[in-house]
Design a protein around this motif. Structure first.
Motif, PDB file in Angstrom:
ATOM      1  N   TRP A  14      -4.178  68.552  68.007  1.00  0.00           N
ATOM      2  CA  TRP A  14      -2.800  68.479  67.532  1.00  0.00           C
ATOM      3  C   TRP A  14      -1.865  68.383  68.720  1.00  0.00           C
ATOM      4  O   TRP A  14      -1.987  69.118  69.684  1.00  0.00           O
ATOM      5  N   ARG A  15      -0.933  67.494  68.608  1.00  0.00           N
ATOM      6  CA  ARG A  15       0.058  67.322  69.671  1.00  0.00           C
ATOM      7  C   ARG A  15       1.361  67.986  69.238  1.00  0.00           C
ATOM      8  O   ARG A  15       1.552  68.287  68.055  1.00  0.00           O
ATOM      9  N   PRO A  16       2.273  68.232  70.180  1.00  0.00           N
ATOM     10  CA  PRO A  16       3.518  68.943  69.825  1.00  0.00           C
ATOM     11  C   PRO A  16       4.328  68.269  68.718  1.00  0.00           C
ATOM     12  O   PRO A  16       4.900  68.952  67.871  1.00  0.00           O
ATOM     13  N   PHE A  17       4.384  66.933  68.670  1.00  0.00           N
ATOM     14  CA  PHE A  17       5.166  66.287  67.615  1.00  0.00           C
ATOM     15  C   PHE A  17       4.536  66.499  66.242  1.00  0.00           C
ATOM     16  O   PHE A  17       5.231  66.502  65.226  1.00  0.00           O
ATOM     17  N   GLU A  18       3.223  66.704  66.190  1.00  0.00           N
ATOM     18  CA  GLU A  18       2.582  66.984  64.906  1.00  0.00           C
ATOM     19  C   GLU A  18       2.955  68.376  64.400  1.00  0.00           C
ATOM     20  O   GLU A  18       3.198  68.572  63.209  1.00  0.00           O
ATOM     21  N   TYR A  19       3.005  69.336  65.321  1.00  0.00           N
ATOM     22  CA  TYR A  19       3.475  70.665  64.944  1.00  0.00           C
ATOM     23  C   TYR A  19       4.913  70.594  64.453  1.00  0.00           C
ATOM     24  O   TYR A  19       5.276  71.212  63.445  1.00  0.00           O
ATOM     25  N   ALA A  20       5.746  69.836  65.150  1.00  0.00           N
ATOM     26  CA  ALA A  20       7.151  69.704  64.764  1.00  0.00           C
ATOM     27  C   ALA A  20       7.284  69.056  63.385  1.00  0.00           C
ATOM     28  O   ALA A  20       8.119  69.466  62.566  1.00  0.00           O
ATOM     29  N   PHE A  21       6.459  68.047  63.107  1.00  0.00           N
ATOM     30  CA  PHE A  21       6.511  67.380  61.809  1.00  0.00           C
ATOM     31  C   PHE A  21       6.191  68.356  60.692  1.00  0.00           C
ATOM     32  O   PHE A  21       6.897  68.424  59.681  1.00  0.00           O
TER      33      PHE A  21
END
Length: 143
Positions: A14-21
């Motif tokens: 998981w990348r940071p933008f996926e967590y943000a999404f």
């Protein structure tokens, strides 16, 4: 043996933008309480896109009946909510089980077929689901 790069690549899926999404999606449920209908539609379209990506992208299988399984599950859930007055969350196991049984019955023979013949194996289910939801006695609301 495993190198450091492969071990760290497995850990960091998981990348940071996926967590943000996903945090934004979760927050929208609480911040936009009047928008549940559109949020539900976005969620099921995202699930459909992810499952189609799994089938086409990772497995390399062409499935022309894929939408029929989603439609069958949502149809079962809607009928259970409308006719029996059940809450949404209690209809999900029955909808999932219905999709599993239909997928198993149509998917097992399709595994023995090749290329386009396997793609068209679920076509009868597509026709039956389309017929079922357009019939007034099965598709219309009881209200």
């Amino acid at each position: 043996m495993h190198t450091e790069a492969t071990v760290s690549a497995r850990r960091a899926r998981w990348r940071p933008f996926e967590y943000a999404f996903w945090l934004a999606a979760l927050a929208s449920v609480f911040l936009l309480p009047g928008r549940h209908l559109i949020l539900t539609e976005i969620a099921w379209l995202a699930l459909f896109a992810l499952s189609l990506d799994l089938i086409l992208g990772y497995a390399g299988i062409i499935s022309l009946g894929h939408a029929a399984f989603f439609g069958l599950g949502s149809y079962v859930a809607a009928i259970m909510m409308d006719r029996f007055g059940l809450p949404y969350w209690s209809t999900l196991p029955a909808a999932g089980l219905t999709c599993f049984v239909a997928g198993f019955l149509f998917g097992l023979p399709a595994l023995r077929l090749r290329l386009l013949a396997g793609a068209f194996a679920a076509e009868p289910l597509v026709r039956v689901v389309a017929w079922l939801v357009t019939r007034p006695e099965y598709g219309e609301s009881s209200q």
